[in-house]
Design a protein around this motif. Sequence first.
Motif, short mmCIF file in Angstrom:
data_model
loop_
_atom_site.label_atom_id
_atom_site.label_comp_id
_atom_site.label_asym_id
_atom_site.label_seq_id
_atom_site.Cartn_x
_atom_site.Cartn_y
_atom_site.Cartn_z
N TYR A 78 0.85 -1.20 0.00
CA TYR A 78 0.00 0.00 0.00
C TYR A 78 0.88 1.25 0.00
CZ TYR A 78 -3.92 3.08 1.22
OH TYR A 78 -4.88 4.06 1.21
N LYS A 79 0.47 2.25 -0.79
CA LYS A 79 1.12 3.55 -0.79
C LYS A 79 0.19 4.55 -0.11
CE LYS A 79 4.05 2.96 -4.87
NZ LYS A 79 4.51 3.54 -6.15
N MET A 80 0.65 5.14 0.98
CA MET A 80 -0.17 6.04 1.78
C MET A 80 0.28 7.48 1.56
SD MET A 80 -0.81 6.00 5.93
CE MET A 80 -1.39 4.32 5.93
N GLY A 81 -0.62 8.31 1.02
CA GLY A 81 -0.30 9.72 0.82
C GLY A 81 -0.14 10.44 2.15
N VAL A 82 0.55 11.59 2.11
CA VAL A 82 0.83 12.33 3.35
C VAL A 82 -0.46 12.79 4.01
CG1 VAL A 82 1.88 14.42 4.28
CG2 VAL A 82 3.14 13.02 2.64
N ARG A 83 -1.40 13.31 3.23
CA ARG A 83 -2.66 13.79 3.84
C ARG A 83 -3.43 12.64 4.48
NH1 ARG A 83 -5.41 18.41 -0.08
NH2 ARG A 83 -3.73 19.94 0.16
N GLU A 84 -3.48 11.50 3.79
CA GLU A 84 -4.17 10.34 4.35
C GLU A 84 -3.48 9.90 5.64
OE1 GLU A 84 -5.78 5.97 2.85
OE2 GLU A 84 -3.92 6.77 1.99
N TYR A 85 -2.16 9.88 5.64
CA TYR A 85 -1.39 9.50 6.83
C TYR A 85 -1.71 10.42 8.00
CZ TYR A 85 2.72 9.66 9.92
OH TYR A 85 3.55 9.72 11.01
N GLN A 86 -1.72 11.72 7.74
CA GLN A 86 -1.97 12.67 8.83
C GLN A 86 -3.40 12.55 9.37
OE1 GLN A 86 -0.73 16.18 6.64
NE2 GLN A 86 1.21 16.31 7.79
N SER A 87 -4.35 12.26 8.50
CA SER A 87 -5.73 12.13 8.96
C SER A 87 -5.95 10.84 9.76
CB SER A 87 -6.70 12.17 7.78
OG SER A 87 -6.54 11.02 6.97
N LEU A 88 -5.19 9.79 9.43
CA LEU A 88 -5.34 8.50 10.11
C LEU A 88 -4.49 8.38 11.37
CD1 LEU A 88 -5.22 6.05 7.05
CD2 LEU A 88 -7.24 6.79 8.31
N THR A 89 -3.49 9.27 11.52
CA THR A 89 -2.50 9.16 12.60
C THR A 89 -2.50 10.43 13.44
OG1 THR A 89 -1.18 7.90 10.98
CG2 THR A 89 -0.12 8.44 13.08
N LEU A 95 5.80 13.30 15.97
CA LEU A 95 6.97 12.62 15.43
C LEU A 95 7.89 13.57 14.66
CD1 LEU A 95 5.24 9.38 14.00
CD2 LEU A 95 5.81 9.94 16.37
N GLU A 96 7.37 14.76 14.37
CA GLU A 96 8.12 15.68 13.49
C GLU A 96 9.36 16.24 14.16
OE1 GLU A 96 5.55 18.61 11.79
OE2 GLU A 96 4.15 17.09 10.98
N GLU A 97 9.37 16.30 15.51
CA GLU A 97 10.55 16.82 16.22
C GLU A 97 11.80 16.00 15.89
OE1 GLU A 97 12.23 17.35 20.80
OE2 GLU A 97 10.12 16.83 20.46
N ASN A 98 11.61 14.67 15.79
CA ASN A 98 12.76 13.80 15.51
C ASN A 98 12.94 13.52 14.02
OD1 ASN A 98 13.90 12.85 18.18
ND2 ASN A 98 11.75 12.38 18.50
N TRP A 99 11.83 13.51 13.25
CA TRP A 99 11.89 13.00 11.89
C TRP A 99 11.49 14.00 10.81
CZ3 TRP A 99 14.40 8.57 11.89
CH2 TRP A 99 14.38 7.80 13.05
N GLY A 100 11.19 15.23 11.23
CA GLY A 100 10.80 16.24 10.25
C GLY A 100 9.40 15.98 9.71
N LYS A 101 9.05 16.70 8.66
CA LYS A 101 7.72 16.54 8.06
C LYS A 101 7.62 15.20 7.33
CE LYS A 101 6.00 20.70 8.90
NZ LYS A 101 4.76 20.90 9.67
N PRO A 102 6.45 14.58 7.33
CA PRO A 102 6.28 13.34 6.56
C PRO A 102 6.36 13.64 5.06
CG PRO A 102 4.17 14.09 7.44
CD PRO A 102 5.22 15.00 8.02
N LEU A 106 12.44 7.11 5.62
CA LEU A 106 12.30 5.69 5.91
C LEU A 106 10.93 5.20 5.51
CD1 LEU A 106 13.98 5.66 9.44
CD2 LEU A 106 15.00 4.93 7.30
N ASN A 107 10.86 4.03 4.85
CA ASN A 107 9.61 3.48 4.32
C ASN A 107 8.88 4.52 3.48
OD1 ASN A 107 10.23 1.68 6.69
ND2 ASN A 107 8.42 0.64 5.90
N SER A 108 9.61 5.12 2.58
CA SER A 108 9.04 6.23 1.79
C SER A 108 9.67 6.23 0.41
CB SER A 108 9.34 7.55 2.52
OG SER A 108 9.20 8.64 1.64
N ASP A 109 8.86 6.71 -0.58
CA ASP A 109 9.43 6.89 -1.92
C ASP A 109 9.64 8.37 -2.22
OD1 ASP A 109 6.87 7.86 -2.25
OD2 ASP A 109 6.25 6.36 -3.74
N GLY A 110 9.55 9.21 -1.19
CA GLY A 110 9.71 10.65 -1.36
C GLY A 110 8.39 11.39 -1.44
N GLU A 111 7.33 10.67 -1.85
CA GLU A 111 5.99 11.29 -1.93
C GLU A 111 4.99 10.57 -1.03
OE1 GLU A 111 4.56 11.54 -5.90
OE2 GLU A 111 6.37 12.50 -6.67
#
Length: 629
Positions: A78-89, A95-102, A106-111
Motif C-alpha cells: 500500500y502507498k499512503m499519501g501524506v494527507r491520508e497518513y496525517q488524517s489517520l494518525t 513525530l516531526e521533532e525527531n523525523w521532520g515533516k512526513p 524511511l519506508n518512503s518513496d519521497g511522496e
Amino acid sequence: MQTEKKLAITVFSFPPDKGNVGTAAYLNVFSSIFSVLKELKKDGYNVEGLPETSEALIEDIIHDKEAQFSSPNLNIAYKMGVREYQSLTPYATALEENWGKPPGNLNSDGENLLVYGKQYGNIFIGVQPTFGYEGDPMRLLFSKSASPHHGFAAYYSFVEKIFKADAVLHFGTHGSLEFMPGKQVGMSDVCYPDSLIGNIPNVYYYAANNPSEATIAKRRSYANTISYLTPPAENAGLYKGLKQLSELISSYQSLKDTGRGPQIVSSIISTARQCNLDKDVELPDEGMEISAKERDLVVGKVYSKIMEIESRLLPCGLHVIGEPPSAMEAVATLVNIAALDRPEDGISSLPAILAETVGRNIEEVYRGSDKGILMDVELLRQITEASRGAVSAFVQKTTNNKGQVVDVADKLTSILGFGINEPWVDYLSNTKFYRADRVKLRTLFQFLGECLKLVVADNELGSLKQALEGKYVEPGPGGDPIRNPKVLPTGKNIHALDPQAIPTTAAMQSAKVVVDRLIERQKADNEGKYPETVALVLWGTDNIKTYGESLAQVLWMIGVRPVADTFGRVNRVEPVSLEELGRPRIDVVVNCSGVFRDLFINQVLGRFHITHLFSFGENHEDQFIIFNM
C-alpha cells in the motif's frame, strides 16, 4: 464468521537491513507462517492466493530471500499519501521533532509512505518497519526524546484503519513495537506502544525460554503471548584438526605404556598448537623431554579441552510452529533434562547414577576432568556417551517409521510396565555401567517419560485459534524447559515468576557448585590465593530461566543464604559461618541489566539489607555487594 475475520501477521526486520526480514529467535518464520495459514484455511479463514510452498511465500513478500544489505525489493502492499497518513494518525505531528515533516526518508518513496507486505484474502502478511537506520540500529533506543518514525506509524495506521484487522499476530521473538518510548507499565495515550497498537487485539508468538522480554510485550503492548518451542540443544561435536586430535589421544591411551608414548604426545602437542589450543592449555615446548606422569597430565588437559568443545550445546536448527519433534530432537532434550539432579522430586541425575556404579561421585569426576586428570576425562566421556545411549534406547521405542515421536502415552505405558526388559537397562547391560541402580534409573526414566509427553504435546496452533476466537488461552510459566519441564507443552500464555520467590532452594544448590568451581579455578590461576573481588552481571532472562541462580551465586560468594517465610517469599538473608563456608567471604560488584532492575525491584532494594548485615562484619570483616545501576 471465520470467512470474514481479518488477521494482520507482522514479521520483523531488525537490525535494519532487508536481509534480516522475517527473522526471529529460534524460529523458521516463513515455514511457520505457511503452517499456520494452512491450518487457518482448514478452519474457514479466507487465504485466497496463498502459494503452494513456503519458499514461494518468501518470494512473494521479499522477492529475494538472499537479499544483500540495502536491497530495496520488498513487495509494496500500500502507498499512503501524506494527507491520508496525517488524517489517520493523530499523533503524527509529535513525530516531526525527531523525523521532520512526513513522509521522511524511511519506508518512503519521497511522496508516499510505503507499507511493505502482501495480502492473501483476509490475511495480510506485513513487514514491521525498521527500528532505526541501517548502520545505526540503536539510534532510537538511546535517544532521550526518541519516537517511532513516520513509516512505523503509517504501518500500524494501515493495519488498524485501512486493512481493518480484527487482530494482529506478531510473529516471533521479537519486534520493536513494545520497546518504543513511553512508560514502562500502565501505558497512556502519550506512550508510543499504546498509540501504535491502537484498539487492535495483539497476539504474539514468543519463544518459551524468554519470559522476561515477553513480559515487556504484555505490559507495554497488551500482548497475549503464545509460547513456541525452542529447538533442543545438541552437542557441537568435533571436526578437522580437533577430530584428528581426539584420535591421537585414543591412540595414546592404548599405547602409552609402550615405547610409542613420547612420539604420540609430541604429535598431540603439535596438532594442539595447529588448532590454537595453546591459547587455552599450557603446552610444553615441542621436543622437550617430559616424564610419563607429565605426559598424562598434558594429554589430559588437551583431552579435557576438546571434550569441552565437543559437548558445547548448540541449538538444533529452527523450530516450525506445530511441527512435532524428531527422535533426535527429543533425545537431545531428554539427555539435558536427565543431566540435572532434582532433589525436591527425589530424582538423581543420570551421570550421577552412572558414576556411582563405578564408585565415584560425579562432582569429583567433573573436577578431575577440569584439572586434566586423564582417567577422569575418559570416565566423563564414557558417562556422557552412556547417558545419550540409554536415553536414545528409551526414545527409540516411541518413534514411528519417519523418526517422529508419536502416540507417546500408549507406548510409555508398555515401556514402563513391569515384566519386560527396560530399554535403558538393556543398553547399559553392554557397558561398564551394567550394575547401575535400577530403582534410581526407573524413577528417573518415569520422570523422563512425563517430560517426553510434554515435549510432543505442543498446542501452538490450537492456542492461536483460541486467541483469534477471543477465548481463554491457558497461562503457564516461561523459562528454560530443561530446568523446568513445566514450561512444556508450548502454546501457553507465558508468564515469568513471582520475584519474591527467588532464589529457590534448587537454584541455591546449583549456585554453590558453580561458585565453588569458579573459586577453585581462580585459586589455581592465582598461585593458590582466593580472589578478593568478583564482578557479575545480573540478567533478567537468566534469573527467570534458572529461578534466581545468578542471584544465588552473588549471595554464596559473600557467604549468606536466603531465608524464605511460610509463604515461600525470600525477604531476608542470614550469614553462613566461616567454618561452614570453608573460605574467606568475597566482595561482589554487580551490574544489573535494565530488565532485571525492572522485574526484581525487591532484590535490588535488598542489597542495602545485605550490605548493612556485613557493615560491621562477622569477625570484624567489612563485606559489600556493590550494585551498578
